[in-house]
Design a protein around this motif. Structure first.
Motif, PDB file in Angstrom:
ATOM      1  N   ARG A  64       0.817  -1.211   0.000  1.00 43.30           N
ATOM      2  CA  ARG A  64       0.000   0.000   0.000  1.00 43.30           C
ATOM      3  C   ARG A  64       0.848   1.256   0.000  1.00 43.30           C
ATOM      4  O   ARG A  64       1.944   1.278   0.557  1.00 43.30           O
ATOM      5  CB  ARG A  64      -0.912  -0.003   1.231  1.00 43.30           C
ATOM      6  N   TYR A  65       0.319   2.294  -0.625  1.00 41.42           N
ATOM      7  CA  TYR A  65       1.019   3.568  -0.576  1.00 41.42           C
ATOM      8  C   TYR A  65       0.035   4.724  -0.578  1.00 41.42           C
ATOM      9  O   TYR A  65      -1.060   4.644  -1.120  1.00 41.42           O
ATOM     10  CB  TYR A  65       2.015   3.710  -1.732  1.00 41.42           C
ATOM     11  N   CYS A  66       0.475   5.791   0.074  1.00 38.92           N
ATOM     12  CA  CYS A  66      -0.222   7.063   0.008  1.00 38.92           C
ATOM     13  C   CYS A  66       0.428   7.866  -1.115  1.00 38.92           C
ATOM     14  O   CYS A  66       1.628   7.743  -1.371  1.00 38.92           O
ATOM     15  CB  CYS A  66      -0.095   7.823   1.326  1.00 38.92           C
ATOM     16  N   LEU A  67      -0.356   8.701  -1.759  1.00 41.44           N
ATOM     17  CA  LEU A  67       0.125   9.413  -2.931  1.00 41.44           C
ATOM     18  C   LEU A  67      -0.086  10.910  -2.788  1.00 41.44           C
ATOM     19  O   LEU A  67      -1.156  11.355  -2.372  1.00 41.44           O
ATOM     20  CB  LEU A  67      -0.614   8.910  -4.176  1.00 41.44           C
ATOM     21  N   MET A  68       0.959  11.684  -3.129  1.00 49.20           N
ATOM     22  CA  MET A  68       0.856  13.142  -3.182  1.00 49.20           C
ATOM     23  C   MET A  68       1.293  13.589  -4.571  1.00 49.20           C
ATOM     24  O   MET A  68       2.400  13.259  -5.018  1.00 49.20           O
ATOM     25  CB  MET A  68       1.724  13.791  -2.113  1.00 49.20           C
ATOM     26  N   LEU A  69       0.432  14.343  -5.251  1.00 49.93           N
ATOM     27  CA  LEU A  69       0.738  14.886  -6.574  1.00 49.93           C
ATOM     28  C   LEU A  69       0.722  16.400  -6.466  1.00 49.93           C
ATOM     29  O   LEU A  69      -0.340  17.010  -6.368  1.00 49.93           O
ATOM     30  CB  LEU A  69      -0.298  14.414  -7.597  1.00 49.93           C
ATOM     31  N   ALA A  70       1.912  17.009  -6.462  1.00 55.04           N
ATOM     32  CA  ALA A  70       1.995  18.455  -6.250  1.00 55.04           C
ATOM     33  C   ALA A  70       3.390  18.948  -6.588  1.00 55.04           C
ATOM     34  O   ALA A  70       4.331  18.156  -6.664  1.00 55.04           O
ATOM     35  CB  ALA A  70       1.667  18.815  -4.797  1.00 55.04           C
ATOM     36  N   THR A  71       3.512  20.247  -6.772  1.00 56.84           N
ATOM     37  CA  THR A  71       4.839  20.830  -6.932  1.00 56.84           C
ATOM     38  C   THR A  71       5.583  20.737  -5.600  1.00 56.84           C
ATOM     39  O   THR A  71       4.987  20.429  -4.558  1.00 56.84           O
ATOM     40  CB  THR A  71       4.754  22.298  -7.357  1.00 56.84           C
ATOM     41  N   TYR A  72       6.868  21.032  -5.631  1.00 55.10           N
ATOM     42  CA  TYR A  72       7.687  20.973  -4.422  1.00 55.10           C
ATOM     43  C   TYR A  72       7.759  22.319  -3.699  1.00 55.10           C
ATOM     44  O   TYR A  72       8.620  22.520  -2.849  1.00 55.10           O
ATOM     45  CB  TYR A  72       9.096  20.485  -4.761  1.00 55.10           C
ATOM     46  N   GLU A  73       6.831  23.215  -4.009  1.00 59.41           N
ATOM     47  CA  GLU A  73       6.780  24.496  -3.310  1.00 59.41           C
ATOM     48  C   GLU A  73       6.477  24.277  -1.832  1.00 59.41           C
ATOM     49  O   GLU A  73       5.730  23.367  -1.461  1.00 59.41           O
ATOM     50  CB  GLU A  73       5.703  25.382  -3.916  1.00 59.41           C
ATOM     51  N   THR A  74       7.015  25.158  -0.995  1.00 60.27           N
ATOM     52  CA  THR A  74       6.817  25.041   0.450  1.00 60.27           C
ATOM     53  C   THR A  74       5.347  25.053   0.825  1.00 60.27           C
ATOM     54  O   THR A  74       4.913  24.328   1.739  1.00 60.27           O
ATOM     55  CB  THR A  74       7.560  26.181   1.178  1.00 60.27           C
ATOM     56  N   ARG A  75       4.557  25.863   0.121  1.00 58.65           N
ATOM     57  CA  ARG A  75       3.139  26.003   0.447  1.00 58.65           C
ATOM     58  C   ARG A  75       2.356  24.703   0.273  1.00 58.65           C
ATOM     59  O   ARG A  75       1.231  24.574   0.780  1.00 58.65           O
ATOM     60  CB  ARG A  75       2.501  27.095  -0.400  1.00 58.65           C
ATOM     61  N   LYS A  76       2.921  23.747  -0.434  1.00 65.71           N
ATOM     62  CA  LYS A  76       2.216  22.485  -0.665  1.00 65.71           C
ATOM     63  C   LYS A  76       2.208  21.573   0.565  1.00 65.71           C
ATOM     64  O   LYS A  76       1.514  20.568   0.591  1.00 65.71           O
ATOM     65  CB  LYS A  76       2.818  21.752  -1.856  1.00 65.71           C
ATOM     66  N   GLN A  98       4.458   8.106  -1.717  1.00 63.75           N
ATOM     67  CA  GLN A  98       5.034   8.441  -3.006  1.00 63.75           C
ATOM     68  C   GLN A  98       4.637   9.865  -3.375  1.00 63.75           C
ATOM     69  O   GLN A  98       3.454  10.212  -3.333  1.00 63.75           O
ATOM     70  CB  GLN A  98       4.571   7.465  -4.086  1.00 63.75           C
ATOM     71  N   ILE A  99       5.626  10.674  -3.757  1.00 64.99           N
ATOM     72  CA  ILE A  99       5.402  12.082  -4.086  1.00 64.99           C
ATOM     73  C   ILE A  99       5.950  12.355  -5.477  1.00 64.99           C
ATOM     74  O   ILE A  99       7.093  12.002  -5.785  1.00 64.99           O
ATOM     75  CB  ILE A  99       6.085  13.002  -3.061  1.00 64.99           C
ATOM     76  N   TYR A 100       5.134  12.998  -6.312  1.00 63.59           N
ATOM     77  CA  TYR A 100       5.545  13.332  -7.675  1.00 63.59           C
ATOM     78  C   TYR A 100       5.147  14.764  -7.992  1.00 63.59           C
ATOM     79  O   TYR A 100       4.052  15.200  -7.635  1.00 63.59           O
ATOM     80  CB  TYR A 100       4.879  12.400  -8.689  1.00 63.59           C
ATOM     81  N   GLY A 101       6.042  15.486  -8.680  1.00 68.45           N
ATOM     82  CA  GLY A 101       5.694  16.839  -9.067  1.00 68.45           C
ATOM     83  C   GLY A 101       6.880  17.635  -9.579  1.00 68.45           C
ATOM     84  O   GLY A 101       8.041  17.219  -9.463  1.00 68.45           O
ATOM     85  N   HIS A 102       6.580  18.785 -10.158  1.00 72.37           N
ATOM     86  CA  HIS A 102       7.610  19.718 -10.594  1.00 72.37           C
ATOM     87  C   HIS A 102       8.264  20.369  -9.376  1.00 72.37           C
ATOM     88  O   HIS A 102       7.642  20.498  -8.324  1.00 72.37           O
ATOM     89  CB  HIS A 102       7.005  20.820 -11.469  1.00 72.37           C
ATOM     90  N   THR A 125       9.250   8.072  -1.142  1.00 69.87           N
ATOM     91  CA  THR A 125       9.879   8.171  -2.453  1.00 69.87           C
ATOM     92  C   THR A 125       9.546   9.524  -3.059  1.00 69.87           C
ATOM     93  O   THR A 125       8.368   9.915  -3.109  1.00 69.87           O
ATOM     94  CB  THR A 125       9.387   7.062  -3.394  1.00 69.87           C
ATOM     95  N   LEU A 126      10.569  10.246  -3.508  1.00 66.77           N
ATOM     96  CA  LEU A 126      10.383  11.549  -4.135  1.00 66.77           C
ATOM     97  C   LEU A 126      10.659  11.422  -5.626  1.00 66.77           C
ATOM     98  O   LEU A 126      11.733  10.977  -6.036  1.00 66.77           O
ATOM     99  CB  LEU A 126      11.332  12.581  -3.519  1.00 66.77           C
ATOM    100  N   GLY A 127       9.681  11.809  -6.429  1.00 66.39           N
ATOM    101  CA  GLY A 127       9.832  11.690  -7.876  1.00 66.39           C
ATOM    102  C   GLY A 127       9.545  12.987  -8.589  1.00 66.39           C
ATOM    103  O   GLY A 127       8.979  13.928  -8.014  1.00 66.39           O
ATOM    104  N   ASP A 128       9.933  13.047  -9.844  1.00 65.53           N
ATOM    105  CA  ASP A 128       9.645  14.205 -10.678  1.00 65.53           C
ATOM    106  C   ASP A 128       8.210  14.120 -11.186  1.00 65.53           C
ATOM    107  O   ASP A 128       7.512  13.114 -11.007  1.00 65.53           O
ATOM    108  CB  ASP A 128      10.612  14.251 -11.862  1.00 65.53           C
TER     109      ASP A 128
END
Length: 239
Positions: A64-76, A98-102, A125-128
């Motif tokens: 299982r995984y939790c997912l975050m789709l967002a930019t790496y801006e601090t406000r996120k 798992q985190i993915y974003g610009h 895991t940090l992804g683009d």
């Protein structure tokens, strides 16, 4: 500029009531009678996959995984999320985030440094940015949206609903409005990462609840957030 916009527009449309209220806080818009809101809608992303049936059962998977789709801006809200996830992994050792974003290099480094500082490198895991969000969402147990500021709508919430994936979000901007009465997840204070963690753990620990939240989200997507619904509402406005 606000006055020019008002005079040159026949209608001014925002994406949420929250966004509309932020405009109303500006003097020029106080007496403007041209303003309304129409929720964003999307084409059904599940059409990119053969079936969505597995997405509402994914909480029983050992991977299982939790997912975050967002930019790496601090406000996120990455730092907020990591505080919450520390609590999650204490009870669910196998769960991954798992985190993915610009993101700019210094933004990504700041997030990576926080992962190391909190000793979460085995669970995070940090992804683009990736365009393959359908596959990612279809396999997720929970979509997490820990934003701390400036969210007028929350499109990833709608995408998760389409896949029958439960959502945990903060009470920022228009996101509570999107998730709101859907009974598809939880809205938590942006100042309370432990409450955020508790919501995630409640979903992970109760597969039947997770299934029901996912099904509720799918129904709300179909009734409120499709591209067709958005198009009809804009057509009504133009008529």
């Amino acid at each position: 500029i606000d006055g020019l916009v008002i005079r040159s527009s026949s209608q001014i449309v925002s994406v949420s009531q929250n966004c509309l209220s932020s405009l109303n806080s500006r003097g020029a818009f106080l007496k403007c009678n041209k303003m309304s809101y129409i929720y964003n809608g999307i084409d059904d992303p599940t059409r990119l996959l053969k079936t969505v049936s597995a997405t509402i059962e994914n909480t029983s998977s050992p991977k299982r995984y939790c997912l975050m789709l967002a930019t790496y801006e601090t406000r996120k809200g990455h730092a907020y999320l990591f505080q919450a996830f520390q609590s999650v992994v204490k009870d669910f050792h196998d769960v991954h985030l798992q985190i993915y974003g610009h993101g700019l290099p210094h933004e990504k480094k700041q997030v990576a440094d926080e992962v190391m500082r909190l000793k979460l490198e085995n669970n995070v895991t940090l992804g683009d940015f990736t365009p393959q969000i359908a596959t990612l969402l279809a396999g997720a147990s929970v979509l997490v949206v820990p934003s701390q500021a400036y969210e007028s709508f929350g499109l990833t919430i709608v995408e998760a609903m389409a896949f029958g994936v439960p959502v945990v979000t903060t009470d920022v901007g228009g996101m509570p409005e999107v998730l709101g009465d859907s009974n598809a997840g939880y809205v938590c204070s942006k100042d309370d990462p432990l409450k955020f963690a508790s919501a995630i753990k409640n979903i992970l620990g109760h597969p039947i609840l997770a299934r029901d939240l996912g099904r509720n989200g799918r129904l709300v997507f179909e009734s409120r957030f499709t591209a067709g619904t958005m198009a009809i509402n804009y057509r009504k406005l133009l008529d």
